[in-house]
Design an enzyme around this catalytic site. Structure first.
Site, PDB file in Angstrom:
ATOM      1  N   GLU A  65       0.868  -1.190   0.000  1.00  0.00           N
ATOM      2  CA  GLU A  65       0.000   0.000   0.000  1.00  0.00           C
ATOM      3  C   GLU A  65       0.896   1.229   0.000  1.00  0.00           C
ATOM      4  OE1 GLU A  65      -2.731   2.283   3.363  1.00  0.00           O
ATOM      5  OE2 GLU A  65      -2.731   0.092   3.331  1.00  0.00           O
ATOM      6  N   GLU A 101      -2.598  11.618   3.064  1.00  0.00           N
ATOM      7  CA  GLU A 101      -3.347  11.086   4.189  1.00  0.00           C
ATOM      8  C   GLU A 101      -3.169  12.007   5.393  1.00  0.00           C
ATOM      9  OE1 GLU A 101      -4.151   6.850   6.463  1.00  0.00           O
ATOM     10  OE2 GLU A 101      -2.119   7.272   5.752  1.00  0.00           O
TER      11      GLU A 101
END
Length: 314
Positions: A74, A79
């Site tokens: 990932e 974020e």
């Protein structure tokens, strides 16, 4: 799309429910998640955005995800949570992958990418807001956004943010020139065979609420309203998100384009590599590239939307 997706001549907006209340114990505030049908290994990924979700209880992300997580890894490009002002860029992998955190302007927060270690925090770098101001949240929105660039090769994964007024000319021209990019915010490189840990990634954009990240850190955010009787930071977050729809008018993505470039197979990787155009995902009026399918997100529950928008491919 229940009114959560809208488009204009040059951009698409991905929104959340700003009307209804969702008390704790229910399905949670609806939002939109998009995930690409096509998958990618290596490339230069360019996200041109005007606005990103921001505010107490929010957990927005722009990321790449491989199948059989965490076996194929990932890559989190954008974020953050709540009222954060600095972007967190991180990798999550199977064991035996660490990064050094050198050759970057950001601050390495964790070097071990293994999801079984450190509470699955991954190997993350926090952007330096002095070196690269307004790279996340309210600051990014105030300046009209910009371009996030991620270069993924066998040797490293690098991340940049270029504010709207400082986007490299080669990006604007559609012929990105890597030496023009300068020092990256994050440089994921170290004791890690990237090709054995990261492959066949889908592109994902979503807005989550609370959860393990935003919820568990909500209580430490002094800018967010707290519920002293909620019993936990997570419950306090869920109560705020569920009971205050009017507070989420800024929890939306406004995206001009997503462009993916890949290097010619015969090229030798170098600092002056020439990227060739591979595929382009561009937003136009009433259109979205068919590479994406849409989900509604209700906290941790994703429901596939039963339609596909018309598309135009360049």
């Amino acid at each position: 799309s229940n009114g959560y997706i809208s488009s204009s001549a040059n951009s698409v907006r991905l929104m959340v429910d700003t009307t209804n209340k969702y008390p704790r114990g229910g399905k949670g505030r609806p939002s939109v998640r998009i995930i690409s049908d096509n998958t990618y290994t290596h490339g230069l990924f360019l996200l041109d955005l005007n606005h990103m979700p921001f505010g107490c209880g929010t957990w927005p992300a722009f990321w790449l995800l491989g199948p059989n997580w965490p076996s194929n890894g990932e890559i989190d490009i954008i974020e953050g949570v709540n009222t954060n002002t600095a972007n967190l860029m991180s990798l999550h992998s199977s064991p035996n992958c660490t990064i050094a955190g050198s050759g970057q302007s950001g601050t390495l927060e964790q070097s071990n990418c293994d999801t079984s270690q450190n509470g699955n925090s991954g190997c993350g770098t926090k952007a330096d807001t002095t070196a690269v101001p307004n790279n996340y949240g309210a600051g990014l929105n105030t300046i009209g956004g910009g371009v996030y660039a991620t270069e993924w090769t066998s040797n490293y994964i690098k991340f940049w943010f270029f504010p709207r007024t400082a986007i490299p000319a080669s990006i604007t021209a559609g012929t990105p020139n890597l030496p023009e990019f300068g020092l990256p915010m994050a440089n994921a490189q170290g004791s890690c065979n990237l090709d054995s840990h990261f492959a066949n990634h889908s592109i994902i954009i979503n807005t989550d609420f609370c959860g393990a990240y935003a919820g568990n850190t909500y209580g430490s955010d002094t800018d967010c309203p707290q519920n002293a009787t909620a019993g936990s930071s997570l419950n306090s977050c869920v109560d705020f998100v569920g009971n205050n729809p009017q507070n989420f008018t800024q929890a939306y993505w406004s995206i001009n384009s997503i462009k993916v470039f890949q290097i010619a197979a015969a090229a030798v990787l170098s600092a002056s590599m020439s990227w060739r155009f591979y595929s382009l995902i561009r937003v136009v009026i009433q259109c979205f590239h068919p590479d994406f399918k849409f989900f509604f997100s209700h906290s941790n529950v994703n429901q596939l939307v039963n339609f596909r928008l018309k598309f135009h491919e360049f």
